[in-house]
Design a protein around this motif. Structure first.
Motif, short mmCIF file in Angstrom:
data_model
loop_
_atom_site.label_atom_id
_atom_site.label_comp_id
_atom_site.label_asym_id
_atom_site.label_seq_id
_atom_site.Cartn_x
_atom_site.Cartn_y
_atom_site.Cartn_z
N ASP A 33 60.88 -2.58 35.11
CA ASP A 33 61.78 -3.71 35.35
C ASP A 33 63.11 -3.44 34.67
O ASP A 33 63.19 -2.73 33.68
CB ASP A 33 61.19 -5.00 34.79
N SER A 38 54.64 -1.74 34.89
CA SER A 38 55.92 -2.34 35.29
C SER A 38 57.06 -1.37 35.03
O SER A 38 57.01 -0.53 34.14
CB SER A 38 56.15 -3.65 34.54
N TYR A 61 65.55 -7.31 37.60
CA TYR A 61 65.22 -6.53 38.79
C TYR A 61 63.81 -5.98 38.61
O TYR A 61 63.47 -5.48 37.54
CB TYR A 61 66.18 -5.35 38.94
N TYR A 62 63.00 -6.05 39.66
CA TYR A 62 61.61 -5.63 39.59
C TYR A 62 61.37 -4.46 40.54
O TYR A 62 61.79 -4.50 41.70
CB TYR A 62 60.68 -6.79 39.93
N TYR A 63 60.67 -3.45 40.04
CA TYR A 63 60.35 -2.24 40.80
C TYR A 63 58.87 -1.91 40.58
O TYR A 63 58.31 -2.18 39.53
CB TYR A 63 61.15 -1.03 40.28
N LEU A 67 55.93 -13.47 41.22
CA LEU A 67 57.23 -13.44 40.54
C LEU A 67 58.22 -14.52 41.00
O LEU A 67 58.92 -15.09 40.16
CB LEU A 67 57.86 -12.05 40.65
N CYS A 106 59.98 -16.95 38.33
CA CYS A 106 61.44 -16.98 38.23
C CYS A 106 61.95 -18.42 38.29
O CYS A 106 62.77 -18.84 37.47
CB CYS A 106 62.05 -16.13 39.34
N ARG A 121 56.00 -3.00 41.42
CA ARG A 121 54.98 -4.02 41.15
C ARG A 121 53.97 -4.01 42.29
O ARG A 121 54.32 -3.80 43.44
CB ARG A 121 55.60 -5.41 41.02
N LEU A 135 53.79 -9.04 42.48
CA LEU A 135 55.07 -9.33 43.12
C LEU A 135 55.06 -10.72 43.76
O LEU A 135 56.05 -11.45 43.68
CB LEU A 135 55.38 -8.26 44.17
#
Length: 130
Positions: free
Chosen positions: A44, A42, A103-105, A115, A119, A107, A112
């Protein structure tokens, strides 16, 4: 004399602006952890409201980074910054009923896909990357 006064006033302006410039309201956490036999990588970022106390925010970042260690990985690497970078794969706004956004990067597709529901369960509102 005039040059000295200009330099002194410039330094005074810089010093009074320094706290505003130095405030970190985002933390990027990079690492990996094991979940049900899978290694999840991850990268994030969590961003706080600028009005939030910096010490409380940084404590939350440290707790998140240490979560991966509790799950069998190494503690995540924390990088503090003024704001999270865009674009991201997705953003959870109002994470856990707070004024923070996650913020997610980087994944993978399965992670993904899970998520947005995660959330929502935490009281947040999901938006796809921006």
């Amino acid at each position: 004399m005039k040059t000295l006064l200009l330099a002194a006033s410039g330094l005074a302006c810089l010093l009074t602006a320094a706290p505003a410039l130095a405030k970190d309201t985002a933390c990027m956490i990079e690492g990996s952890f094991n979940l049900m036999g899978q290694t999840i990588k991850s990268r994030d970022c969590m961003q706080a409201d600028p009005a939030e106390r910096e010490a409380a925010f940084k404590s939350s970042c440290e707790q998140l980074a240490n979560t991966s260690a509790a799950m069998g990985g190494a503690a995540g690497k924390i990088t503090y910054m003024a704001q999270c970078t865009t674009p991201a794969q997705g953003v959870c706004h109002g994470l856990a009923g707070t004024q923070r956004d996650a913020y997610y990067y980087e994944r993978n597709a399965d992670d993904l896909a899970a998520l947005p529901a995660s959330c929502a369960q935490l009281g947040g509102r999901w938006s796809n990357g921006h």
